[in-house]
Design an enzyme around this catalytic site. Sequence first.
Site: not given
Ligand SMILES: Cc1ncc(COP(=O)(O)O)c(C=O)c1O
Length: 429
Positions: A45, A47, A190, A216, A219, A225
């Site tokens: 843990y 935090e 993002d 993320t 991918k 993950r």
């Molecule tokens: C552009 C984008 N942002 C955020 C996410 C969310 O990720 P997670 O599935 O890990 O919550 C995704 C997932 O497909 C995504 O394609």
Amino acid sequence: MASKVFKLIAKEIYRQKYGLEMIPSENYVSSDVLKALGSILTNKYSEGFPGRRYYGGNEVIDEIESYAVDLAKKLFGVPAAFVQPYSGSPANFVTTMAVCDPGDVVMGLSLSSGGHLTHGARLNFSSIFYKAVNYSVGEDWKIDFVELEALAKKHKPKLIWVGTTAYPFKLVYKKFRKIADMVNATLVADIAHIAGLIIAGVHESPAPYVDIITTTTHKTLRGPRGAMIMVTKRGLKKDPEIISKIERAIIPGTQGGPHNHQTAAIAVSLEEAFKPSFKKYATQVVKNAKVLAEELGTVSEVHLILLSLVDYGYGMGYQAQYALEEAGITVNKNTIPGEPVSPFYPSGIRLGTPALTTRGMKASDMVKIAGWIKRALEEIRGHDLPKEQKKRKDFLKDFKKKIHKNKNLKVIKKEVEKFAGKFPVPGIK
Ligand SMILES: Cc1ncc(COP(=O)(O)O)c(C=O)c1O
């Protein structure tokens, strides 16, 4: 007695090795990433943040997290990074919380145009706790900047998202910056889907243009993950308090203890992303997608293809996903811009090359795979979705029965298994 779970994992190993994994948000991580992920770091843990934890015994964890943060900063050329978000959606929640007060306006690309749930979709936190306004793509399937500018001027968003989940074109961040500046919005990229492409230099980096970057790690980046939030030089200048706002939005805002095994695995994947072999990999991902798209009669500038199936019939996405799965090819049904049917029974599929490329597949392999996809899709012709909603459940039951027995798909599956089995999968012997 060994857990039942291990038997199920063995089944999944077979599927991942002998099938063609073409969901563009998926990948195969390295054995080292798996090793870190399965380590005893899960026991701890922690935090708080390095040097500022609520629990004792975090000396090593502090070093691991600081190392991951440093790698992220160097890799993306940003002054600040956070590696604790549990996944992409929580990272986007944290970011929205750090930038906005409840009820503020957030703008993002609509789901049906290829945006993400967390960018202002119905039923998501981003439209429940904030006032969401969606921009969209035009008839050419590209982002409609005229509409985006008009909506921004009208609604004065506090935050504008630039990021996609089903968009086959490159993004031009400068255009978004110009509009964000007109209304003094915080611009957040993002890059979940394209992080690996950005590292390899086959997609422009948003770092010079946006204030915050979220991604993320699982991918195209090919890590476990997880997710990261990064603040750019611009972002720090725009809001000198942003670092502490993000920290507060992580804990106590939305999370408790970080997943240290995940943090360590992120660090391993970031180390891997520095290697020249990663650049070669991500460059090949894009090359493969381009060939695959051309073979399927469409275009891709990135790692994914959005394929309209309107020429095959009405509402064919579900049927295509199912038939391809029967043939050993995993894709996902997807809405197409201006979706004529519904999100549950969409008119397209989304597929991509990140996972196949990790296995070592090249352009000539994409030609073969496109051939199998086209043959499999022929089998759904004539199985149009009923226009009457109440007939759909029975139709799908009957369709699945027929397709499960389809001889042509069984032949394709045999060919696919023979082909896929020859390519190694990291972490699978
Ligand atoms: C552009 C984008 N942002 C955020 C996410 C969310 O990720 P997670 O599935 O890990 O919550 C995704 C997932 O497909 C995504 O394609």
